[in-house]
Design a protein around this motif. Sequence first.
Motif, short mmCIF file in Angstrom:
data_model
loop_
_atom_site.label_atom_id
_atom_site.label_comp_id
_atom_site.label_asym_id
_atom_site.label_seq_id
_atom_site.Cartn_x
_atom_site.Cartn_y
_atom_site.Cartn_z
N ASP A 109 0.82 -1.22 0.00
CA ASP A 109 0.00 0.00 0.00
C ASP A 109 0.85 1.27 0.00
OD1 ASP A 109 1.03 -0.32 2.50
OD2 ASP A 109 -0.89 -0.40 3.56
N ARG B 199 2.18 7.52 -0.72
CA ARG B 199 1.65 6.87 -1.91
C ARG B 199 1.84 7.81 -3.10
NH1 ARG B 199 -3.84 6.48 -1.13
NH2 ARG B 199 -4.47 7.71 -2.93
N ASP C 121 -4.95 5.92 3.20
CA ASP C 121 -5.91 4.93 2.70
C ASP C 121 -7.18 5.57 2.18
OD1 ASP C 121 -4.24 2.82 3.25
OD2 ASP C 121 -5.11 2.39 5.22
#
Length: 393
Positions: free
Chosen positions: A346, A356, A376
Amino acid sequence: MNRQALATVFVAVSMVLAGCGGFAGGPSSTATPETPSTTSEPSATPTTTPDSRVSVYGDLPVNATLVWERVEAMFGETYEPPTVTVLDGRPPGRVSSFPAQLGLGEGRISSDGGVNGRYVFRNDRVQVIPRNGSPSEIERILAHEYVHAIQYRTDFVDRARESGIWRVMTEGSAVYVEDVYTRAFLGFSTIERRCEGYRTGTPYERYAAQPYCFGGQYFAETLDSPTELLSPNTTLPTTTEQVLHPGTAEGPTNLSVVDGTPSGWYTPASMDRQGELFVRTVLGVELSETRASEAAEGWGNDRLLTVTGDMEGYVWVLRWDTVDDADEFETAFVDYLDARGNETADGWRVDDHRYRLTTVDDRTVAVVTGNGTFVDAVSVGGEGGNVTVSSES
């Protein structure tokens, strides 16, 4: 008038004012990005002589009036001088949260670092922290802070604010005049030393030095003398891309970022532009200077979104000039993250933070970083420079 001829004039001026030559050069210090906190100011009577124009509170190994009049002569005008206060020290510098999260707080300067100074507009006072610095170090810092005082006595400060890159304009122009001063009176180049500090310093020192080094280089390349600095005919750049590439008039490319969350994570005021120089300095935390500068070129625009509350974090959206520029940045940023932390399914983990990297379209990339809940939840989408940031939860 060219730089060599200008230096000759200034040496002549110094002979009239001081009756002697300059000091030998010493090592250059790097000021911090923040206004330094200091100890209380001395309350003693200032040290002046009947013909002194500058009141000095404390002891300085240099003639504060002489330095002021030399700087005045560079601008070809006479101004009311500020007061000078000598202080004992300051705590280590600090870096705001987002740059620190990208590694730019590493290697902070300790409280026993080199000569430091600042100009305080509210009471028209230059504060100098000499520590054990040589007279030439103290003199060049004093000259630098005097330039800031003159900036506030003219419309330069307002023009620098309008440019959108305030710190690079104010500090870079002061370094340029400081450089002309040190070449004329102290026998060395301030810009060369400040840029050497950028190239060889810790991430924190590089972050602190960037407006001084590259801003100074910009003005040295585009101006023939300090008198041009205050001219209304001198156009100031509006992006650090223009600073890094003098002669480039290209403005930021189209980039619109909107809040797609029902509750409104952020406001338009939070969408600050970081610029090509910031990209370059961030990548340089882990990559070579050559690789970092090449990957930062082709910058078109960017916006930083700051989210606070239960899901704290940042969304940094970058728009590039070409598809190849975007690809080169993505590759470099992956290598930067690989060097800093561990890649997982992730994203990347660096200490307590998650990262990310999201491809929005062929020229737009988003860096999402913060706590795990935030990373997330974030969704970034769009095309053609029209980007929407939303929550998936």
